[in-house]
Design a protein around this motif. Sequence first.
Motif, PDB file in Angstrom:
ATOM      1  N   ILE A   1       0.859  -1.179   0.000  1.00 30.26           N
ATOM      2  CA  ILE A   1       0.000   0.000   0.000  1.00 30.26           C
ATOM      3  C   ILE A   1       0.900   1.236   0.000  1.00 30.26           C
ATOM      4  CG2 ILE A   1      -1.727   1.311   1.307  1.00 30.26           C
ATOM      5  CD1 ILE A   1      -2.661  -1.374   2.497  1.00 30.26           C
ATOM      6  N   GLN A   2       0.652   2.148  -0.908  1.00 33.28           N
ATOM      7  CA  GLN A   2       1.487   3.350  -1.017  1.00 33.28           C
ATOM      8  C   GLN A   2       1.295   4.242   0.209  1.00 33.28           C
ATOM      9  OE1 GLN A   2       0.689   5.784  -4.467  1.00 33.28           O
ATOM     10  NE2 GLN A   2       1.792   7.526  -3.628  1.00 33.28           N
ATOM     11  N   PRO A   3       2.379   4.528   0.955  1.00 32.70           N
ATOM     12  CA  PRO A   3       2.240   5.364   2.146  1.00 32.70           C
ATOM     13  C   PRO A   3       2.368   6.857   1.830  1.00 32.70           C
ATOM     14  CG  PRO A   3       4.103   3.814   2.300  1.00 32.70           C
ATOM     15  CD  PRO A   3       3.716   3.940   0.871  1.00 32.70           C
ATOM     16  N   VAL A   4       1.580   7.639   2.545  1.00 32.87           N
ATOM     17  CA  VAL A   4       1.723   9.094   2.560  1.00 32.87           C
ATOM     18  C   VAL A   4       1.702   9.520   4.026  1.00 32.87           C
ATOM     19  CG1 VAL A   4       0.691  11.314   1.943  1.00 32.87           C
ATOM     20  CG2 VAL A   4       0.602   9.414   0.322  1.00 32.87           C
ATOM     21  N   ILE A   5       2.655  10.333   4.439  1.00 35.05           N
ATOM     22  CA  ILE A   5       2.727  10.793   5.826  1.00 35.05           C
ATOM     23  C   ILE A   5       2.208  12.222   5.899  1.00 35.05           C
ATOM     24  CG2 ILE A   5       4.239  11.228   7.805  1.00 35.05           C
ATOM     25  CD1 ILE A   5       6.210   9.191   6.498  1.00 35.05           C
ATOM     26  N   TYR A   6       1.180  12.428   6.696  1.00 31.28           N
ATOM     27  CA  TYR A   6       0.610  13.766   6.882  1.00 31.28           C
ATOM     28  C   TYR A   6       0.820  14.183   8.332  1.00 31.28           C
ATOM     29  CZ  TYR A   6      -2.612  17.720   6.522  1.00 31.28           C
ATOM     30  OH  TYR A   6      -3.155  18.983   6.519  1.00 31.28           O
ATOM     31  N   ILE A   7       1.586  15.250   8.549  1.00 30.81           N
ATOM     32  CA  ILE A   7       1.881  15.732   9.897  1.00 30.81           C
ATOM     33  C   ILE A   7       0.969  16.914  10.215  1.00 30.81           C
ATOM     34  CG2 ILE A   7       3.656  16.657  11.433  1.00 30.81           C
ATOM     35  CD1 ILE A   7       5.722  15.184   9.774  1.00 30.81           C
ATOM     36  N   SER A   8       0.124  16.720  11.217  1.00 28.78           N
ATOM     37  CA  SER A   8      -0.870  17.727  11.577  1.00 28.78           C
ATOM     38  C   SER A   8      -0.416  18.576  12.765  1.00 28.78           C
ATOM     39  CB  SER A   8      -2.197  17.049  11.916  1.00 28.78           C
ATOM     40  OG  SER A   8      -2.049  16.248  13.088  1.00 28.78           O
ATOM     41  N   LYS A   9      -1.200  19.618  13.046  1.00 25.50           N
ATOM     42  CA  LYS A   9      -1.024  20.513  14.204  1.00 25.50           C
ATOM     43  C   LYS A   9       0.301  21.265  14.195  1.00 25.50           C
ATOM     44  CE  LYS A   9      -4.065  17.591  17.000  1.00 25.50           C
ATOM     45  NZ  LYS A   9      -4.328  16.939  18.296  1.00 25.50           N
ATOM     46  N   MET A  10       0.827  21.506  12.986  1.00 25.36           N
ATOM     47  CA  MET A  10       2.034  22.325  12.869  1.00 25.36           C
ATOM     48  C   MET A  10       1.778  23.745  13.355  1.00 25.36           C
ATOM     49  SD  MET A  10       4.737  20.712  11.620  1.00 25.36           S
ATOM     50  CE  MET A  10       5.717  21.954  10.765  1.00 25.36           C
ATOM     51  N   ASP A  11       0.512  24.187  13.237  1.00 22.05           N
ATOM     52  CA  ASP A  11       0.186  25.568  13.590  1.00 22.05           C
ATOM     53  C   ASP A  11       0.239  25.819  15.095  1.00 22.05           C
ATOM     54  OD1 ASP A  11      -2.055  23.742  13.340  1.00 22.05           O
ATOM     55  OD2 ASP A  11      -3.323  25.407  14.002  1.00 22.05           O
ATOM     56  N   ILE A  12       0.192  24.761  15.924  1.00 22.58           N
ATOM     57  CA  ILE A  12       0.244  24.969  17.377  1.00 22.58           C
ATOM     58  C   ILE A  12       1.575  24.509  17.969  1.00 22.58           C
ATOM     59  CG2 ILE A  12      -2.260  24.801  17.624  1.00 22.58           C
ATOM     60  CD1 ILE A  12      -1.891  21.984  18.704  1.00 22.58           C
ATOM     61  N   ALA A  13       2.500  24.085  17.118  1.00 24.31           N
ATOM     62  CA  ALA A  13       3.822  23.662  17.598  1.00 24.31           C
ATOM     63  C   ALA A  13       4.698  24.878  17.862  1.00 24.31           C
ATOM     64  CB  ALA A  13       4.482  22.746  16.575  1.00 24.31           C
ATOM     65  N   ASN A  14       5.584  24.781  18.845  1.00 24.03           N
ATOM     66  CA  ASN A  14       6.528  25.879  19.095  1.00 24.03           C
ATOM     67  C   ASN A  14       7.734  25.735  18.165  1.00 24.03           C
ATOM     68  OD1 ASN A  14       8.430  24.029  20.283  1.00 24.03           O
ATOM     69  ND2 ASN A  14       7.367  24.204  22.247  1.00 24.03           N
ATOM     70  N   ASP A  15       8.624  26.700  18.207  1.00 24.98           N
ATOM     71  CA  ASP A  15       9.762  26.722  17.281  1.00 24.98           C
ATOM     72  C   ASP A  15      10.654  25.493  17.444  1.00 24.98           C
ATOM     73  OD1 ASP A  15       8.874  29.098  16.243  1.00 24.98           O
ATOM     74  OD2 ASP A  15      10.209  30.354  17.466  1.00 24.98           O
ATOM     75  N   HIS A  16      10.888  25.094  18.673  1.00 28.92           N
ATOM     76  CA  HIS A  16      11.736  23.924  18.923  1.00 28.92           C
ATOM     77  C   HIS A  16      11.107  22.664  18.322  1.00 28.92           C
ATOM     78  CE1 HIS A  16      14.450  21.174  20.990  1.00 28.92           C
ATOM     79  NE2 HIS A  16      13.383  20.505  21.417  1.00 28.92           N
ATOM     80  N   GLU A  17       9.812  22.512  18.482  1.00 33.28           N
ATOM     81  CA  GLU A  17       9.108  21.338  17.950  1.00 33.28           C
ATOM     82  C   GLU A  17       9.104  21.333  16.423  1.00 33.28           C
ATOM     83  OE1 GLU A  17       5.969  20.799  21.690  1.00 33.28           O
ATOM     84  OE2 GLU A  17       5.565  22.226  20.051  1.00 33.28           O
ATOM     85  N   LYS A  18       8.969  22.518  15.823  1.00 32.03           N
ATOM     86  CA  LYS A  18       8.980  22.599  14.362  1.00 32.03           C
ATOM     87  C   LYS A  18      10.343  22.224  13.787  1.00 32.03           C
ATOM     88  CE  LYS A  18       5.294  26.027  13.817  1.00 32.03           C
ATOM     89  NZ  LYS A  18       4.922  27.385  13.364  1.00 32.03           N
ATOM     90  N   ILE A  19      11.415  22.652  14.455  1.00 29.33           N
ATOM     91  CA  ILE A  19      12.763  22.310  14.003  1.00 29.33           C
ATOM     92  C   ILE A  19      12.980  20.800  14.078  1.00 29.33           C
ATOM     93  CG2 ILE A  19      15.224  22.503  14.553  1.00 29.33           C
ATOM     94  CD1 ILE A  19      14.640  25.392  15.454  1.00 29.33           C
ATOM     95  N   ALA A  20      12.519  20.197  15.192  1.00 30.92           N
ATOM     96  CA  ALA A  20      12.658  18.750  15.363  1.00 30.92           C
ATOM     97  C   ALA A  20      11.890  17.993  14.281  1.00 30.92           C
ATOM     98  CB  ALA A  20      12.169  18.341  16.753  1.00 30.92           C
ATOM     99  N   VAL A  21      10.704  18.487  13.952  1.00 31.50           N
ATOM    100  CA  VAL A  21       9.894  17.834  12.923  1.00 31.50           C
ATOM    101  C   VAL A  21      10.544  17.955  11.555  1.00 31.50           C
ATOM    102  CG1 VAL A  21       7.727  17.995  11.634  1.00 31.50           C
ATOM    103  CG2 VAL A  21       7.683  17.965  14.119  1.00 31.50           C
TER     104      VAL A  21
END
Length: 298
Positions: free
Chosen positions: A106-126
């Motif tokens: 099955i072809q995988p697609v990864i969708y990462i949600s809630k980027m809008d509520i992440a802080n700067d440190h979390e966004k860099i890690a992602v």
Amino acid sequence: MQKGRIIKAISGFYYIKDAHNQIYQTRARGVFRLQKVTPVVGDYVEFESDNLEEGTLTKVLPRKNELSRPLIANVDVGVIVTSVVDPKLSTALLDRFLVHLEKNHIQPVIYISKMDIANDHEKIAVKDIVYEYEKIGYHVIAVDEPSKEEAISKIKNAFAKDFNQHTIMFMGQSGAGKSTLLNLLDENLNLKTGQTSQALGRGKHTTRTIELLPLLGGEFADTPGFSTLNFEGIEQVELTEYFPEMLCRRDMCRFTGCLHDREPKCAIKSAVAQNEISEFRYQNYLNFLDEIRQQVKY
């Protein structure tokens, strides 16, 4: 004899949609029980019916794939919805989903949600995590608070074929945002969304059953959220096949059937040491391998 596809199964009733989008309520023949065949959502079937409410499901046609959790068949694409926070992104859980999709072609697609509520440190890690998965070849979607048009565009662009030829399964941990994403793609769905339990750190189950529904010209299945998947039916030596970055290097190992654990002159361990394979993916692989070993013991 009529043909169609099971779009919903409830309390022994199978709801079959034919080529004209007509939906029939049916019951399965007793012979299925003797043959140990269980019809599931997504199955292409043959049935008999004189009206919309009293049909008989007579035959399940060959499946190209089948998942036991969630219980569904003939899926083309699996969209794994995982959130940055609330609940926190887990690469171990993400890799579990990927292993099961790879195993079933099955072809995988990864969708990462809630980027809008992440802080700067979390966004860099992602961003670092996204880089590792894209390096493998996975299609990853991670955007800040997407508009409807942007979400539709990015989802469609993730597929190799025409969108309307796909059966798409949206899957992921409870509370990760599957229903929110689907409502964004089609506001007429009006799917229930839930908040994450602060006590348990996971979402409340808002999707209770599996049902195939139309979406943007194709079909999709929103599945109940869950955070556990085992590796039943997967052999130790087979696990490498579901890690693409390891599979392409497997023949470079010194020993045939190398498990990339304690063996010397292992191409996989060498690639990890040279940062060609990410440390967290390799560690997840070892943890899964150990879990399979434990399953064999019992």
